[in-house]
Design a protein around this motif. Sequence first.
Motif, PDB file in Angstrom:
ATOM      1  N   ALA A 112     -10.962 -12.938   4.847  1.00 12.83           N
ATOM      2  CA  ALA A 112     -11.342 -13.655   6.063  1.00 12.83           C
ATOM      3  C   ALA A 112     -10.781 -15.060   6.142  1.00 12.83           C
ATOM      4  N   ASP A 113     -10.056 -15.495   5.098  1.00 17.20           N
ATOM      5  CA  ASP A 113      -9.712 -16.915   4.983  1.00 17.20           C
ATOM      6  C   ASP A 113      -8.322 -17.285   5.497  1.00 17.20           C
ATOM      7  N   GLY A 114      -7.627 -16.364   6.156  1.00 17.63           N
ATOM      8  CA  GLY A 114      -6.333 -16.674   6.747  1.00 17.63           C
ATOM      9  C   GLY A 114      -5.156 -16.643   5.791  1.00 17.63           C
ATOM     10  N   THR A 115      -5.356 -16.160   4.564  1.00 15.36           N
ATOM     11  CA  THR A 115      -4.269 -16.160   3.586  1.00 15.36           C
ATOM     12  C   THR A 115      -3.307 -14.987   3.755  1.00 15.36           C
ATOM     13  N   TYR A 116      -3.824 -13.849   4.216  1.00 19.02           N
ATOM     14  CA  TYR A 116      -2.985 -12.654   4.316  1.00 19.02           C
ATOM     15  C   TYR A 116      -2.383 -12.520   5.720  1.00 19.02           C
ATOM     16  N   PRO A 117      -1.137 -12.056   5.798  1.00 22.54           N
ATOM     17  CA  PRO A 117      -0.459 -11.928   7.102  1.00 22.54           C
ATOM     18  C   PRO A 117      -0.940 -10.674   7.846  1.00 22.54           C
ATOM     19  N   ILE A 118      -1.819 -10.863   8.791  1.00 20.31           N
ATOM     20  CA  ILE A 118      -2.388  -9.737   9.534  1.00 20.31           C
ATOM     21  C   ILE A 118      -1.297  -8.949  10.259  1.00 20.31           C
ATOM     22  N   ASP A 119      -0.239  -9.642  10.698  1.00 16.39           N
ATOM     23  CA  ASP A 119       0.810  -8.961  11.447  1.00 16.39           C
ATOM     24  C   ASP A 119       1.623  -7.990  10.591  1.00 16.39           C
ATOM     25  N   HIS A 120       1.394  -7.960   9.262  1.00 21.16           N
ATOM     26  CA  HIS A 120       2.067  -7.006   8.383  1.00 21.16           C
ATOM     27  C   HIS A 120       1.289  -5.701   8.235  1.00 21.16           C
ATOM     28  N   ILE A 121       0.078  -5.637   8.789  1.00 23.16           N
ATOM     29  CA  ILE A 121      -0.734  -4.417   8.662  1.00 23.16           C
ATOM     30  C   ILE A 121      -0.021  -3.178   9.219  1.00 23.16           C
ATOM     31  N   PRO A 122       0.612  -3.244  10.404  1.00 17.36           N
ATOM     32  CA  PRO A 122       1.321  -2.058  10.900  1.00 17.36           C
ATOM     33  C   PRO A 122       2.403  -1.547   9.946  1.00 17.36           C
ATOM     34  N   VAL A 123       3.079  -2.459   9.249  1.00 16.94           N
ATOM     35  CA  VAL A 123       4.115  -2.054   8.288  1.00 16.94           C
ATOM     36  C   VAL A 123       3.484  -1.298   7.123  1.00 16.94           C
ATOM     37  N   LEU A 124       2.345  -1.791   6.634  1.00 19.52           N
ATOM     38  CA  LEU A 124       1.640  -1.118   5.549  1.00 19.52           C
ATOM     39  C   LEU A 124       1.125   0.247   6.002  1.00 19.52           C
ATOM     40  N   LEU A 125       0.626   0.325   7.241  1.00 18.59           N
ATOM     41  CA  LEU A 125       0.138   1.606   7.766  1.00 18.59           C
ATOM     42  C   LEU A 125       1.266   2.622   7.900  1.00 18.59           C
ATOM     43  N   GLU A 126       2.420   2.164   8.328  1.00 19.37           N
ATOM     44  CA  GLU A 126       3.575   3.062   8.453  1.00 19.37           C
ATOM     45  C   GLU A 126       3.969   3.615   7.087  1.00 19.37           C
ATOM     46  N   LYS A 127       3.947   2.761   6.065  1.00 18.19           N
ATOM     47  CA  LYS A 127       4.268   3.201   4.706  1.00 18.19           C
ATOM     48  C   LYS A 127       3.217   4.178   4.197  1.00 18.19           C
ATOM     49  N   PHE A 128       1.963   3.918   4.510  1.00 15.56           N
ATOM     50  CA  PHE A 128       0.861   4.790   4.095  1.00 15.56           C
ATOM     51  C   PHE A 128       1.013   6.195   4.685  1.00 15.56           C
ATOM     52  N   SER A 129       1.528   6.266   5.893  1.00 16.17           N
ATOM     53  CA  SER A 129       1.696   7.561   6.565  1.00 16.17           C
ATOM     54  C   SER A 129       2.769   8.426   5.910  1.00 16.17           C
ATOM     55  N   GLU A 130       3.551   7.857   4.997  1.00 19.20           N
ATOM     56  CA  GLU A 130       4.583   8.612   4.300  1.00 19.20           C
ATOM     57  C   GLU A 130       4.022   9.462   3.163  1.00 19.20           C
ATOM     58  N   GLY A 131       2.718   9.317   2.888  1.00 19.12           N
ATOM     59  CA  GLY A 131       2.093  10.151   1.867  1.00 19.12           C
ATOM     60  C   GLY A 131       1.574   9.414   0.655  1.00 19.12           C
ATOM     61  N   PHE A 132       1.624   8.092   0.662  1.00 14.36           N
ATOM     62  CA  PHE A 132       1.095   7.324  -0.461  1.00 14.36           C
ATOM     63  C   PHE A 132      -0.435   7.310  -0.419  1.00 14.36           C
ATOM     64  N   ASP A 133      -1.046   7.233  -1.599  1.00 12.61           N
ATOM     65  CA  ASP A 133      -2.505   7.148  -1.681  1.00 12.61           C
ATOM     66  C   ASP A 133      -2.997   5.725  -1.436  1.00 12.61           C
ATOM     67  N   MET A 134      -2.157   4.750  -1.747  1.00  9.59           N
ATOM     68  CA  MET A 134      -2.514   3.358  -1.483  1.00  9.59           C
ATOM     69  C   MET A 134      -1.252   2.530  -1.309  1.00  9.59           C
ATOM     70  N   VAL A 135      -1.263   1.669  -0.302  1.00  8.55           N
ATOM     71  CA  VAL A 135      -0.163   0.735  -0.069  1.00  8.55           C
ATOM     72  C   VAL A 135      -0.735  -0.671  -0.188  1.00  8.55           C
ATOM     73  N   VAL A 136      -0.082  -1.507  -1.007  1.00  6.17           N
ATOM     74  CA  VAL A 136      -0.596  -2.839  -1.324  1.00  6.17           C
ATOM     75  C   VAL A 136       0.412  -3.899  -0.905  1.00  6.17           C
ATOM     76  N   GLY A 137      -0.076  -4.965  -0.305  1.00 11.35           N
ATOM     77  CA  GLY A 137       0.775  -6.110   0.003  1.00 11.35           C
ATOM     78  C   GLY A 137       0.932  -6.980  -1.228  1.00 11.35           C
ATOM     79  N   ALA A 138       2.151  -7.092  -1.751  1.00  8.12           N
ATOM     80  CA  ALA A 138       2.417  -7.913  -2.937  1.00  8.12           C
ATOM     81  C   ALA A 138       2.712  -9.336  -2.499  1.00  8.12           C
ATOM     82  N   ARG A 139       1.849 -10.272  -2.876  1.00 12.43           N
ATOM     83  CA  ARG A 139       1.937 -11.648  -2.395  1.00 12.43           C
ATOM     84  C   ARG A 139       3.147 -12.388  -2.956  1.00 12.43           C
ATOM     85  N   THR A 140       3.749 -13.212  -2.117  1.00 16.27           N
ATOM     86  CA  THR A 140       4.876 -14.046  -2.518  1.00 16.27           C
ATOM     87  C   THR A 140       4.651 -15.458  -1.973  1.00 16.27           C
ATOM     88  N   GLY A 141       5.427 -16.416  -2.494  1.00 15.92           N
ATOM     89  CA  GLY A 141       5.356 -17.782  -1.974  1.00 15.92           C
ATOM     90  C   GLY A 141       4.609 -18.728  -2.890  1.00 15.92           C
TER      91      GLY A 141
END
Length: 286
Positions: free
Chosen positions: A88-117
């Motif tokens: 809830a603290d604004g650290t994660y890029p919400i606009d990347h959620i669709p990209v993670l969902l698209e990857k998840f639809s390929e058959g993965f059990d879990m898709v994780v955003g790996a933090r950088t910066g």
Amino acid sequence: MVSVVIPAYNENNAIAATVQQVAETLKTCCGENYEVIVVDDGSSDDTGAVAMEAGARVVRHPHNVGYGKALKSGIGAAEYDTIVITDADGTYPIDHIPVLLEKFSEGFDMVVGARTGDHYKESALKWPMRLLLRFLVEWTAGRRIPDINSGLRVFSKSAVTGYFSHLCDTFSFTTSLTLAYMMTGRFVTYLPIPYAKRIGKTKVRLWRDSLRTLQFIVQAITYYNPLKIYLLMALLCSLISVVAFMGGLAFHLATAFLLCVGAMLVGILVFALGLLADLLRQIMAK
């Protein structure tokens, strides 16, 4: 159809913007087939009221019980099977959620955003601790893990609920989830994401939460693959034995040779206990 679960504890300054951004992002990729669940984990401010006003469905805890427990409550209350968790603290890029969902639809059990910066490293104390915990998790899982405790993930509700009894109720939830999925042969992938400076003060207490994370890593290793932790301890004993032997040769110390023999015997005993623990795990699995 997606349920986004956001645990929140005293986040009234950031929660409204987070909920609104999630709603705007999911409308673009999911239409109206989504919900935003905020778990107010015993906040002393008006986090729950602000979240509800912003359009979220709010699940309330009467007092603060922890990040992991909040996520479990939100996941349990979710209407849809595809779950996204974020902070809830604004650290994660919400606009990347669709990209993670698209990857998840390929058959993965879990898709994780790996933090950088730079904001991911944060401090000179926190970064080395992360490296140590990451080494232990990678040693256990037998694979490279870019980010062991990222809080932006996509997974299935029906799959994750089966692990609830083995997942941490506090900040180690995501670490224990990573280990649980990998140690049971599930498909996990990582996508790089930028990590921003948080809004408000962090709720993480470095040493306390790091020790708790270490505790759950050891517990997970013991539960899923006990031979790994016993093998690591046996190798340490063997290293001590070799160092003692070399020291005994160099300085002609009888006590060093005794230490060498003792450490080697302890290493053999520890490895034997590891074999017994692994056999017990196999018997219990059947």
